[in-house]
Write an enzyme that holds these catalytic residues in place. Structure first.
Site, mmCIF file in Angstrom:
data_model
loop_
_atom_site.group_PDB
_atom_site.id
_atom_site.type_symbol
_atom_site.label_atom_id
_atom_site.label_comp_id
_atom_site.label_asym_id
_atom_site.label_seq_id
_atom_site.Cartn_x
_atom_site.Cartn_y
_atom_site.Cartn_z
ATOM 1 N N TRP A 195 -4.389 -1.827 -0.504
ATOM 2 C CA TRP A 195 -4.490 -3.181 -1.059
ATOM 3 C C TRP A 195 -5.014 -3.872 -0.166
ATOM 4 C CZ3 TRP A 195 -2.671 -4.951 -5.835
ATOM 5 C CH2 TRP A 195 -2.800 -6.015 -6.059
ATOM 6 N N CYS A 206 0.827 -1.042 -0.006
ATOM 7 C CA CYS A 206 -0.030 -0.112 -0.086
ATOM 8 C C CYS A 206 0.815 1.266 0.026
ATOM 9 C CB CYS A 206 -0.961 -0.026 1.011
ATOM 10 S SG CYS A 206 -1.825 -1.657 1.464
ATOM 11 N N GLU A 215 13.009 -15.737 -16.292
ATOM 12 C CA GLU A 215 12.627 -14.426 -16.216
ATOM 13 C C GLU A 215 11.705 -13.799 -17.346
ATOM 14 O OE1 GLU A 215 12.456 -10.316 -14.850
ATOM 15 O OE2 GLU A 215 12.597 -12.361 -13.907
ATOM 16 N N LYS A 227 4.280 -3.581 -6.378
ATOM 17 C CA LYS A 227 5.931 -3.347 -6.751
ATOM 18 C C LYS A 227 6.681 -4.161 -5.667
ATOM 19 C CE LYS A 227 9.443 -2.009 -8.790
ATOM 20 N NZ LYS A 227 9.819 -2.604 -9.954
ATOM 21 N N HIS A 273 9.828 -35.111 -20.226
ATOM 22 C CA HIS A 273 9.522 -35.806 -19.031
ATOM 23 C C HIS A 273 8.217 -35.372 -18.869
ATOM 24 C CE1 HIS A 273 13.313 -37.783 -18.231
ATOM 25 N NE2 HIS A 273 14.020 -36.639 -18.662
ATOM 26 N N LYS A 325 7.941 -12.254 -16.962
ATOM 27 C CA LYS A 325 7.472 -10.863 -17.771
ATOM 28 C C LYS A 325 6.205 -11.219 -18.408
ATOM 29 C CE LYS A 325 9.699 -8.423 -15.764
ATOM 30 N NZ LYS A 325 9.865 -9.356 -14.768
ATOM 31 N N ARG A 349 2.564 1.135 -6.654
ATOM 32 C CA ARG A 349 2.420 -0.043 -5.707
ATOM 33 C C ARG A 349 1.438 -0.886 -5.726
ATOM 34 N NH1 ARG A 349 6.318 1.225 -1.792
ATOM 35 N NH2 ARG A 349 4.995 0.441 0.049
ATOM 36 N N ASN A 402 0.055 0.254 6.504
ATOM 37 C CA ASN A 402 0.679 -0.430 5.580
ATOM 38 C C ASN A 402 0.913 -1.952 6.348
ATOM 39 O OD1 ASN A 402 0.231 1.104 3.434
ATOM 40 N ND2 ASN A 402 2.706 1.576 3.372
ATOM 41 N N GLY A 403 0.860 -3.081 5.776
ATOM 42 C CA GLY A 403 1.121 -4.429 6.579
ATOM 43 C C GLY A 403 -0.261 -5.197 7.133
ATOM 44 N N GLU A 430 3.066 -11.959 -15.900
ATOM 45 C CA GLU A 430 2.613 -11.020 -15.103
ATOM 46 C C GLU A 430 1.786 -9.704 -15.756
ATOM 47 O OE1 GLU A 430 5.731 -9.325 -12.604
ATOM 48 O OE2 GLU A 430 7.147 -9.291 -14.059
#
Length: 622
Positions: free
Chosen positions: A76, A2, A495, A617, A518, A499, A27, A112-113, A502
């Site tokens: 958030w 947040c 990576e 973020k 496999h 990208k 964020r 936040n948290g 997401e």
């Protein structure tokens, strides 16, 4: 995750709060709110769900609210669904409905948290006559501060300290008291908070970009500290209520670095900033043709004493570790284990006392990485932090720290921070190899020259982005995409796949090419896009063979390789070429086309590239 902002001074607070919140939109959030006090009058609280512009519209861009002291928040959702009622700020008064409008309340706060024991604390407060209007843990924290303030007839600092001792979890809090007009009180545990001083005014935020327009002199509140914020001044206190002396940090990067600068999205801008980020990071480490790690506190004697390396990280930083593992083991001959921080912290640690735990984090506040760092230190093992934010918690708590110089990264999907971290790990590998005798002088110098040439080669890769843009539009409606490679190419595939998924919301996976038979190859159907990364000469033919197997089952193949490997076109339907470099460093060049592919696919699908759904973020809670 947040965003928090605060202001006290001589100007109207609300417009400053809204502008600060706009700098923190990256964020991630689902609602927003501000609270402003004009002296000891009622607090004006305004909240809105959805985008920040909804809050701006309700307040006429802040002009509808009087008052020179205020706090703001983008939420958030964790406890309680996204709603106006659950949005911050929260108040200690027994409000009903949304808690918006003029509020008769002693304490108003944002948070936040996560407060882990909020249910237990809520029951305590219910038994003491408090009522609750929201489903949030934040309302519990605010009312707990009010409870201690009134019961013990103590000041704000002591009341907040009692709350901090009582709660479990992580938090950054900004609180206003009716009895202390013009003042804001901040507290933190494992969640970032920064305070900036101006001329007769003071700013508060959960990240630097929110206040950089106004000041470059900032304080990073330490863990388990309280700050009393007044116009033009701040005082810090420990858990005992004793004053603590803190030194300010001067922010050196330009405020324009946190703006789009003419690019359509922050992500595209930051992709193009990678050559500069890598060059600046390397220039801080390479001095007169030699890699100097003295600023990080790493002497050759220490390097020679190491028995092994554990790289601990999350997300893209973990992918940096995966690539670095191949490079370090090859150039240094030292065993490397790469660990997900979220797993590392919860298992029985078998760490040799002479090992080095390397924690990689852009923000320096990632919750799992911070917990992993503390677990390693508790076992008496030396820790090295590789972070991008000066003064961050991980940087302060690690035994040694190596800073990357990527500047502010705003887009949720990391690009330049990833590349700067990878460059730092290359430099680490070369110095370790030289110190331990695995590299002779000639090879060491050759590799340094190869390394410092990487930024210019990255520029050349970026010049070929139009072809990738065309290809991305062609596969914008793909259902599944698979990335394959071996060795370093596999690490880069991880990576590249992240990208893609997401920001485009297309299902994508990365596989070690040799593992296809496999089980994975059963997922390949007609026109499934399979992207083969082929930068390692000794593994080239094997990966080509795996691509042929996919093609035989109907896959559409994209090849990513170096100039000179033109025979890839005999197999792949579409080929992207990058300049040749030493094979240890090819990942820095190969990742750029994959970043661009993810970016242009997201754009072609009409998505919000910089703020993908459900993501934030910096992950500062579990």
């Amino acid at each position: 995750m947040c965003g928090i902002v605060g202001y006290t001074g001589g100007r109207a607070a609300a417009p400053i709060l809204l502008e600060g919140l706009s700098k923190l939109e990256y964020r991630g959030y689902d609602s927003a709110g501000i609270a402003v006090r004009a002296g000891s009058d009622l607090a004006e609280v305004v909240k809105a769900t959805g985008k920040l512009r909804n809050l701006a519209d309700k307040t006429d861009n802040g002009r509808a609210l009087a008052g020179t002291c205020g706090i703001g928040h983008t939420r958030w959702a964790t406890h309680g669904e996204p709603s106006q009622t659950n949005a911050h700020p929260h108040v200690s008064g027994n409000c009903s409905g949304t808690g918006s409008g003029p509020v008769e309340s002693n304490v108003v706060g944002v948070h936040n948290g996560i407060i882990e024991n909020y249910a237990e604390l809520k029951l305590k407060l219910l038994n003491n006559g408090y009522t609750f209007y929201s489903e949030t843990d934040t309302e519990v924290a605010v009312k707990l501060v009010d409870y201690y303030y009134k019961k013990y007839k103590i000041g704000p600092v002591d009341a907040i300290n009692r709350m901090m001792v009582r709660v479990r979890g992580s938090y950054a809090l900004a609180i206003m008291f009716k009895d202390y007009p013009g003042e804001i009180y901040a507290a933190r545990k494992d969640s970032p908070m920064v305070i900036g001083l101006g001329d007769g005014e003071t700013f508060l935020a959960s990240d630097v970009p929110a206040i950089l327009k106004y000041t470059r002199s900032v304080y990073f509140i330490d863990n388990l500290q309280v700050a009393r914020i007044l116009p033009g001044g701040v005082t810090f206190y420990d858990l005992n209520g004793d004053e603590v002396t803190m030194e300010p940090t001067e922010i050196t990067w330009d405020a324009a670095a946190a703006e789009k600068g003419g690019y359509q999205h922050f992500m595209l801008k930051e992709i193009h900033e990678q050559p500069t980020a890598v060059r600046d990071t390397l220039n801080s480490l390479v001095k007169d043709g030699d890699i100097d790690l003295s600023a990080a506190g790493l002497t050759d004697e220490l390097i020679r004493s190491l028995s092994g390396i554990h790289i601990v990280a999350c997300g893209s930083a973990w992918h940096v570790g995966m690539a670095a593992q191949y490079v370090i083991e090859d150039l240094v001959g030292l065993p490397v284990r790469v660990e997900l921080a979220s797993e590392f912290r919860y298992r029985k640690l078998l760490l040799d006392k002479d090992a080095l735990v390397v924690v990689i984090s852009q923000s320096g506040e990632t919750a799992d990485s911070l917990a992993a760092l503390r677990a390693a230190k508790a076992h008496g093992v030396r820790t090295l932090a590789i972070v991008n934010v000066i003064g961050s918690t991980i940087a302060r708590e690690a035994d040694n720290v190596l800073y990357t110089l990527a500047g502010p990264e705003i887009a949720v999907a990391t690009t330049k921070a990833y590349s700067a971290q990878l460059a730092a790990m290359y430099a680490l590998a070369l110095r370790f190899g030289k110190a331990r005798g695995a590299l002779d002088d000639a090879e060491y110098q050759r590799l340094i020259e190869e390394l410092i040439a990487i930024p210019d080669k990255m520029v050349r890769v970026l010049e070929d982005k139009e072809r990738i843009q065309w290809f991305a539009a062609k596969f914008a409606n793909a259902r599944d995409i698979f990335f394959i490679g071996r060795g370093v190419d596999y690490a880069i595939s991880l990576e590249g796949s992240l990208k893609m998924k997401e920001i485009s919301y297309i299902h994508s996976e990365a596989y070690a090419a040799g593992e296809l038979k496999h089980g994975t190859i059963s997922l390949v159907e007609n026109n499934t896009l399979v992207i083969g990364v082929l930068t390692q000469d000794d593994l080239f033919e094997k990966t080509i063979s795996n691509m042929v197997e996919c093609k035989a089952r109907g896959a559409y193949l994209m090849g990513l390789t170096c100039y000179g490997h033109y025979n890839v076109e005999d197999t792949a339907n579409f080929t992207v070429y990058i300049p040749k470099a030493d094979q240890h460093f090819m990942g820095s060049l190969a990742i750029i086309p994959l970043q661009l592919l993810g970016y242009y696919t997201s754009v072609a699908r009409g998505l919000d590239v910089d703020k993908p759904r459900n993501l934030a973020k910096s992950v500062t809670v579990e």
